[in-house]
Design a protein around this motif. Structure first.
Motif, PDB file in Angstrom:
ATOM      1  N   SER A 134      73.079  26.032   1.593  1.00 51.97           N
ATOM      2  CA  SER A 134      73.364  25.299   3.007  1.00 51.97           C
ATOM      3  C   SER A 134      72.320  24.896   3.777  1.00 51.97           C
ATOM      4  CB  SER A 134      74.703  25.663   3.694  1.00 51.97           C
ATOM      5  OG  SER A 134      74.511  27.103   3.962  1.00 51.97           O
ATOM      6  N   LEU A 135      71.252  26.154   3.599  1.00 54.71           N
ATOM      7  CA  LEU A 135      70.129  26.365   4.684  1.00 54.71           C
ATOM      8  C   LEU A 135      68.924  25.565   4.068  1.00 54.71           C
ATOM      9  CD1 LEU A 135      70.502  29.833   5.490  1.00 54.71           C
ATOM     10  CD2 LEU A 135      71.285  28.204   6.592  1.00 54.71           C
ATOM     11  N   CYS A 136      68.981  24.814   2.824  1.00 53.79           N
ATOM     12  CA  CYS A 136      67.685  24.412   2.457  1.00 53.79           C
ATOM     13  C   CYS A 136      67.556  23.018   2.983  1.00 53.79           C
ATOM     14  CB  CYS A 136      67.826  24.193   0.996  1.00 53.79           C
ATOM     15  SG  CYS A 136      68.928  23.084   0.132  1.00 53.79           S
ATOM     16  N   PHE A 137      66.457  22.432   2.898  1.00 53.83           N
ATOM     17  CA  PHE A 137      66.250  20.960   3.093  1.00 53.83           C
ATOM     18  C   PHE A 137      66.176  20.154   2.053  1.00 53.83           C
ATOM     19  CE2 PHE A 137      64.529  22.959   6.741  1.00 53.83           C
ATOM     20  CZ  PHE A 137      64.917  21.898   7.922  1.00 53.83           C
ATOM     21  N   ARG A 138      67.058  19.053   1.815  1.00 52.77           N
ATOM     22  CA  ARG A 138      66.959  18.239   0.583  1.00 52.77           C
ATOM     23  C   ARG A 138      66.876  16.503   1.080  1.00 52.77           C
ATOM     24  NH1 ARG A 138      71.404  21.218  -1.353  1.00 52.77           N
ATOM     25  NH2 ARG A 138      70.801  22.822  -2.716  1.00 52.77           N
ATOM     26  N   TYR A 139      65.865  16.063   0.369  1.00 47.11           N
ATOM     27  CA  TYR A 139      65.729  14.802   0.438  1.00 47.11           C
ATOM     28  C   TYR A 139      65.821  13.956  -0.825  1.00 47.11           C
ATOM     29  CZ  TYR A 139      63.723  15.881   4.999  1.00 47.11           C
ATOM     30  OH  TYR A 139      63.554  16.520   6.330  1.00 47.11           O
ATOM     31  N   ILE A 140      66.435  12.680  -0.775  1.00 52.88           N
ATOM     32  CA  ILE A 140      66.684  11.826  -1.930  1.00 52.88           C
ATOM     33  C   ILE A 140      66.025  10.548  -1.598  1.00 52.88           C
ATOM     34  CG2 ILE A 140      68.796  11.111  -1.095  1.00 52.88           C
ATOM     35  CD1 ILE A 140      69.911  11.513  -4.106  1.00 52.88           C
ATOM     36  N   THR A 141      65.538   9.773  -2.890  1.00 46.65           N
ATOM     37  CA  THR A 141      65.213   8.539  -2.724  1.00 46.65           C
ATOM     38  C   THR A 141      65.390   7.815  -4.228  1.00 46.65           C
ATOM     39  OG1 THR A 141      63.241   7.028  -2.217  1.00 46.65           O
ATOM     40  CG2 THR A 141      62.772   9.075  -3.563  1.00 46.65           C
ATOM     41  N   GLU A 142      65.169   6.651  -4.358  1.00 46.50           N
ATOM     42  CA  GLU A 142      65.189   6.073  -5.566  1.00 46.50           C
ATOM     43  C   GLU A 142      63.832   5.495  -6.119  1.00 46.50           C
ATOM     44  OE1 GLU A 142      68.962   3.407  -7.816  1.00 46.50           O
ATOM     45  OE2 GLU A 142      67.409   2.189  -6.343  1.00 46.50           O
ATOM     46  N   ASN A 143      63.318   5.591  -7.220  1.00 40.03           N
ATOM     47  CA  ASN A 143      62.244   4.864  -7.535  1.00 40.03           C
ATOM     48  C   ASN A 143      62.490   3.512  -8.190  1.00 40.03           C
ATOM     49  OD1 ASN A 143      59.301   4.700  -7.806  1.00 40.03           O
ATOM     50  ND2 ASN A 143      59.264   6.530  -9.316  1.00 40.03           N
ATOM     51  N   ARG A 144      61.249   2.631  -7.937  1.00 37.97           N
ATOM     52  CA  ARG A 144      61.375   1.382  -8.674  1.00 37.97           C
ATOM     53  C   ARG A 144      62.015   1.170  -9.824  1.00 37.97           C
ATOM     54  NH1 ARG A 144      59.568   1.470  -3.918  1.00 37.97           N
ATOM     55  NH2 ARG A 144      58.348  -0.149  -2.601  1.00 37.97           N
ATOM     56  N   ASN A 145      61.712   2.212 -10.830  1.00 36.62           N
ATOM     57  CA  ASN A 145      62.302   2.276 -12.025  1.00 36.62           C
ATOM     58  C   ASN A 145      63.676   2.819 -12.184  1.00 36.62           C
ATOM     59  OD1 ASN A 145      61.722   5.068 -11.889  1.00 36.62           O
ATOM     60  ND2 ASN A 145      60.498   5.031 -13.412  1.00 36.62           N
ATOM     61  N   LEU A 146      64.422   3.027 -10.893  1.00 32.34           N
ATOM     62  CA  LEU A 146      65.578   3.196 -10.801  1.00 32.34           C
ATOM     63  C   LEU A 146      66.158   5.094 -11.221  1.00 32.34           C
ATOM     64  CD1 LEU A 146      67.616   0.386 -12.007  1.00 32.34           C
ATOM     65  CD2 LEU A 146      66.996   0.763  -9.955  1.00 32.34           C
ATOM     66  N   ASP A 147      64.739   5.861 -11.276  1.00 35.36           N
ATOM     67  CA  ASP A 147      65.094   7.015 -11.371  1.00 35.36           C
ATOM     68  C   ASP A 147      65.622   7.490  -9.910  1.00 35.36           C
ATOM     69  OD1 ASP A 147      64.225   7.289 -13.871  1.00 35.36           O
ATOM     70  OD2 ASP A 147      62.298   8.074 -13.469  1.00 35.36           O
ATOM     71  N   ILE A 148      66.182   8.717  -9.906  1.00 36.15           N
ATOM     72  CA  ILE A 148      66.705   9.099  -8.833  1.00 36.15           C
ATOM     73  C   ILE A 148      65.956  10.583  -8.637  1.00 36.15           C
ATOM     74  CG2 ILE A 148      68.566  10.394  -7.470  1.00 36.15           C
ATOM     75  CD1 ILE A 148      70.493   8.513  -9.343  1.00 36.15           C
ATOM     76  N   CYS A 149      65.026  10.714  -7.294  1.00 36.35           N
ATOM     77  CA  CYS A 149      64.313  11.721  -6.982  1.00 36.35           C
ATOM     78  C   CYS A 149      64.900  12.666  -5.821  1.00 36.35           C
ATOM     79  CB  CYS A 149      63.082  11.247  -6.665  1.00 36.35           C
ATOM     80  SG  CYS A 149      62.179   9.941  -7.973  1.00 36.35           S
ATOM     81  N   VAL A 150      64.830  13.770  -6.110  1.00 42.30           N
ATOM     82  CA  VAL A 150      65.498  14.798  -5.026  1.00 42.30           C
ATOM     83  C   VAL A 150      64.228  15.993  -4.903  1.00 42.30           C
ATOM     84  CG1 VAL A 150      67.018  16.560  -4.605  1.00 42.30           C
ATOM     85  CG2 VAL A 150      67.931  14.311  -5.568  1.00 42.30           C
ATOM     86  N   SER A 151      64.040  16.107  -3.385  1.00 45.97           N
ATOM     87  CA  SER A 151      63.227  17.203  -3.164  1.00 45.97           C
ATOM     88  C   SER A 151      64.152  18.447  -2.783  1.00 45.97           C
ATOM     89  CB  SER A 151      62.294  17.040  -2.183  1.00 45.97           C
ATOM     90  OG  SER A 151      62.915  16.972  -0.860  1.00 45.97           O
ATOM     91  N   ASP A 152      64.043  19.613  -3.607  1.00 40.42           N
ATOM     92  CA  ASP A 152      64.637  20.860  -3.680  1.00 40.42           C
ATOM     93  C   ASP A 152      63.946  21.984  -2.859  1.00 40.42           C
ATOM     94  OD1 ASP A 152      66.547  22.913  -3.757  1.00 40.42           O
ATOM     95  OD2 ASP A 152      67.387  22.037  -5.409  1.00 40.42           O
ATOM     96  N   ASP A 153      63.812  22.279  -1.640  1.00 37.58           N
ATOM     97  CA  ASP A 153      63.082  23.351  -1.267  1.00 37.58           C
ATOM     98  C   ASP A 153      63.179  24.610  -1.645  1.00 37.58           C
ATOM     99  OD1 ASP A 153      65.100  23.424   0.802  1.00 37.58           O
ATOM    100  OD2 ASP A 153      63.673  24.217   2.148  1.00 37.58           O
ATOM    101  N   THR A 154      64.563  24.933  -1.839  1.00 35.50           N
ATOM    102  CA  THR A 154      64.829  26.193  -2.227  1.00 35.50           C
ATOM    103  C   THR A 154      64.409  26.431  -3.849  1.00 35.50           C
ATOM    104  OG1 THR A 154      67.013  26.061  -1.036  1.00 35.50           O
ATOM    105  CG2 THR A 154      67.044  27.680  -2.805  1.00 35.50           C
ATOM    106  N   ALA A 155      64.510  25.655  -4.521  1.00 33.46           N
ATOM    107  CA  ALA A 155      63.973  25.719  -5.904  1.00 33.46           C
ATOM    108  C   ALA A 155      62.501  25.459  -5.943  1.00 33.46           C
ATOM    109  CB  ALA A 155      64.933  24.675  -6.780  1.00 33.46           C
ATOM    110  N   ARG A 156      61.903  25.215  -5.055  1.00 36.04           N
ATOM    111  CA  ARG A 156      60.476  24.668  -4.818  1.00 36.04           C
ATOM    112  C   ARG A 156      60.112  23.526  -5.985  1.00 36.04           C
ATOM    113  NH1 ARG A 156      58.313  27.781  -0.972  1.00 36.04           N
ATOM    114  NH2 ARG A 156      59.183  29.727  -0.582  1.00 36.04           N
ATOM    115  N   ALA A 157      61.163  22.524  -6.003  1.00 37.95           N
ATOM    116  CA  ALA A 157      60.683  21.758  -7.254  1.00 37.95           C
ATOM    117  C   ALA A 157      61.254  20.287  -6.563  1.00 37.95           C
ATOM    118  CB  ALA A 157      61.629  22.060  -8.196  1.00 37.95           C
ATOM    119  N   VAL A 158      60.674  19.188  -7.177  1.00 37.75           N
ATOM    120  CA  VAL A 158      61.298  17.905  -7.376  1.00 37.75           C
ATOM    121  C   VAL A 158      61.751  17.762  -8.615  1.00 37.75           C
ATOM    122  CG1 VAL A 158      60.382  15.396  -7.038  1.00 37.75           C
ATOM    123  CG2 VAL A 158      59.350  16.958  -5.695  1.00 37.75           C
TER     124      VAL A 158
END
Length: 563
Positions: A443-467
């Motif tokens: 619950s404490l992490c920052f998460r952001y989400i977006t959709e790429n032009r090719n319809l991929d769904i991209c999430v930044s997960d700072d707890t996992a230190r990964a996109v």
């Protein structure tokens, strides 16, 4: 009707104006009949007349006159001097050693350049200026409304002040009335006591007078004097009336109390307008224009948002306006070019929004983590679109097909992405093919989400230190865990995420004060490292300008990173 030019008549000779045209002088651009050719030739013998059949008019090259030899025509071209030259110039060695060409050889190149420039004027420059003019006109119309809203806000605030002043005056008058009644009651009680003593004293004086004037000695001895009591005069009631001390209102002080206008600005920015292209957008089905990454990114605009604590997010409403949100219940719309505040919207619950987005139709969407809701702002009215049970929304991304919401459950041990159409769930993305969670539960992490032009769904997960990137079906495409060496050699800490017309994925690296650019397959391409500070939210406009929300100094930076 003019019989020479009427579409209902044949062309007539320009000299006699009666006979049908048969000949044309390409030198003088005159239409002639056969009989008038000789007359025209001798009318100006200085000209080298080129007469042709009317049907072959403009077929003879009309060479330019020489600036040095007035009667000569230039059939050569000096490339060093970049001018046409005549035979006399060549004979007199005025261009000795220069590279000379027949002028007709240069004409083709010149025509190609002119045609190319004409096409650029027609296809790019002229439409761009039309768009600029339309944009300026729209901005003027918008300004009329915005300044009207500003005047209305001042009037409303004045009315609020009048109401508050009326309430204050009423309250002070009530306090005065209460004090007056209290004092009157005290004085009335004191007056009653004094009047009773007066009555008793009169009665005692009467009794004494009777005893003095009688010969009955027993009455004289029965007189009981209370003079000693009356000698002790009652306490005097001392009243101190309140005073009304009006506070002098100075003009500047009143401005501070009432409120004042912030400074307006009127600037120009050479980076704001971009040349219009004739290519359609990716949504229209054509391929986007190929753009190369710049070697050095450049900050071209800074917007100071004025948030009190932190700035977290931004979302482009257009290429001119941008929404922002921070650790504050107010979401603010700013002019990108002027940096001025255009509008403010307060969340329905009074809580600060977890994140914001803008729909394709231009409406603001925000998530409320505390209330478990996703809300949309239409015509400055807030409507609840989604209310979650046992889940709390972190970030939202608005797409052409609906909304993407990333959320975690109340126990903070699960996270998932849900695709919505309106308020209806159409897809849930939570696990990979092996049943493992795609996103870290916190619950404490920052998460952001977006959709790429090719319809991929991209999430930044700072707890996992990964996109984390999944395809449209929700299948894991790749995880991007950073690149070394990083600008500050700190661990990768992804925050905001966005994409551009080239299918690049851009994510803010909070620890390293930079932005990572990766391609749609997860390959690292470049850092945007141009003195950013605590980068959080990211977004791009239609021209692929990047906007970076800086957490601690509460500024939005506009960055150019593509050529």
């Amino acid at each position: 009707m003019d019989h020479r030019t009427s579409a209902q008549d044949v062309m007539r000779c320009d000299l006699c104006e009666t006979t049908v045209v048969q000949i044309h002088c390409d030198t003088c651009l005159v239409n002639l009949c056969t009989a008038c050719v000789g007359k025209h030739m001798i009318s100006d013998e200085s000209n080298d007349h080129k007469v042709v059949k009317f049907q072959a008019r403009k077929s003879t090259p009309l060479y330019p006159r020489c600036t040095s030899h007035n009667k000569e025509r230039c059939e050569m071209y000096c490339k060093q001097c970049d001018i046409p030259v005549c035979i006399s110039c060549v004979a007199l060695n005025q261009h000795l050693g220069h590279e000379l060409s027949k002028i007709m050889h240069v004409v083709g190149e010149k025509k190609d350049i002119i045609i190319k420039e004409r096409n650029e004027l027609n296809d790019t420059i002229y439409p761009t200026y039309q768009d600029i003019a339309s944009g300026v006109q729209n901005r003027m119309t918008q300004l009329e409304k915005e300044y009207g809203d500003l005047s209305t806000a001042v009037t409303k605030h004045g009315e609020d002040w009048h109401r508050e002043i009326d309430k204050l005056v009423k309250k002070l008058k009530a306090e005065i009335e209460e004090m007056k009644n209290k004092h009157l009651q005290t004085l009335q009680k004191h007056l009653n006591e004094v009047n009773k003593n007066i009555s008793d004293i009169k009665e005692e004086i009467s009794s004494v007078e009777i005893a003095i004037n009688t010969n009955d000695l027993s009455k004289l001895f029965s007189v009981m004097s209370n003079v000693h009591i009356y000698r002790n005069l009652p306490h005097k009631i001392m009243l101190s009336l309140p005073k009304f001390i009006p506070r002098k209102i100075q003009g500047e002080e009143l401005n501070k109390l009432f409120g004042a206008l912030s400074l307006s600005s009127l600037t120009s920015d050479k980076h704001c307008y971009s040349m219009k292209t004739t290519q359609k957008s990716p949504e229209a089905g054509s391929s986007p224009q190929v753009k190369q990454l710049r070697d050095e990114s450049e900050i071209v605009t800074t917007i100071k948002t004025g948030y009190g604590i932190y700035l977290f997010n931004e979302a482009c409403l257009s290429d001119e306006d941008i929404w922002t949100s921070g650790k504050d219940s107010t979401m603010k719309l700013y002019s990108i070019n002027q940096g001025s505040l255009l509008k403010s919207i307060t969340t329905k619950s009074g809580e600060w929004p977890s994140n914001i987005a803008v729909t394709k139709s231009g409406d603001l969407v925000y998530t409320d983590y505390v209330e478990r809701t996703v809300n949309i702002v239409k015509n400055e009215k807030i409507e609840e679109v989604i209310r979650l049970q046992n889940w709390k929304p972190k970030d939202v991304c608005s797409t052409s097909s609906g909304d993407l919401v990333i959320m975690n459950n109340d126990e903070s041990n699960q996270s998932k992405v849900v695709c919505y159409t309106g308020s209806s769930e159409k897809q849930t993305i939570q696990f990979d093919d092996k049943g493992n969670p795609l996103y870290s539960p916190s619950s404490l992490c920052f998460r952001y989400i977006t959709e790429n032009r090719n319809l991929d769904i991209c999430v930044s997960d700072d707890t996992a230190r990964a996109v984390v990137v999944v395809n449209q079906a929700g299948k894991l495409s790749f995880r991007y865990t950073g690149h070394t060496p990083a600008p500050k050699n700190e661990p990768f800490n992804p925050r905001g995420i966005t994409t551009d017309s080239q299918n690049h994925i851009l994510t803010a690296d909070y620890n390293n004060d930079c932005v990572h650019i990766i391609d749609q397959d997860g390959q690292f391409l470049r850092y945007i490292d141009c003195k950013l500070s605590d980068p959080m939210g990211l977004c791009t406009d239609t021209y692929d300008n990047l906007f970076v929300a800086q957490r601690n100094n509460r500024q939005v930076k506009k960055v150019k990173y593509l050529q």
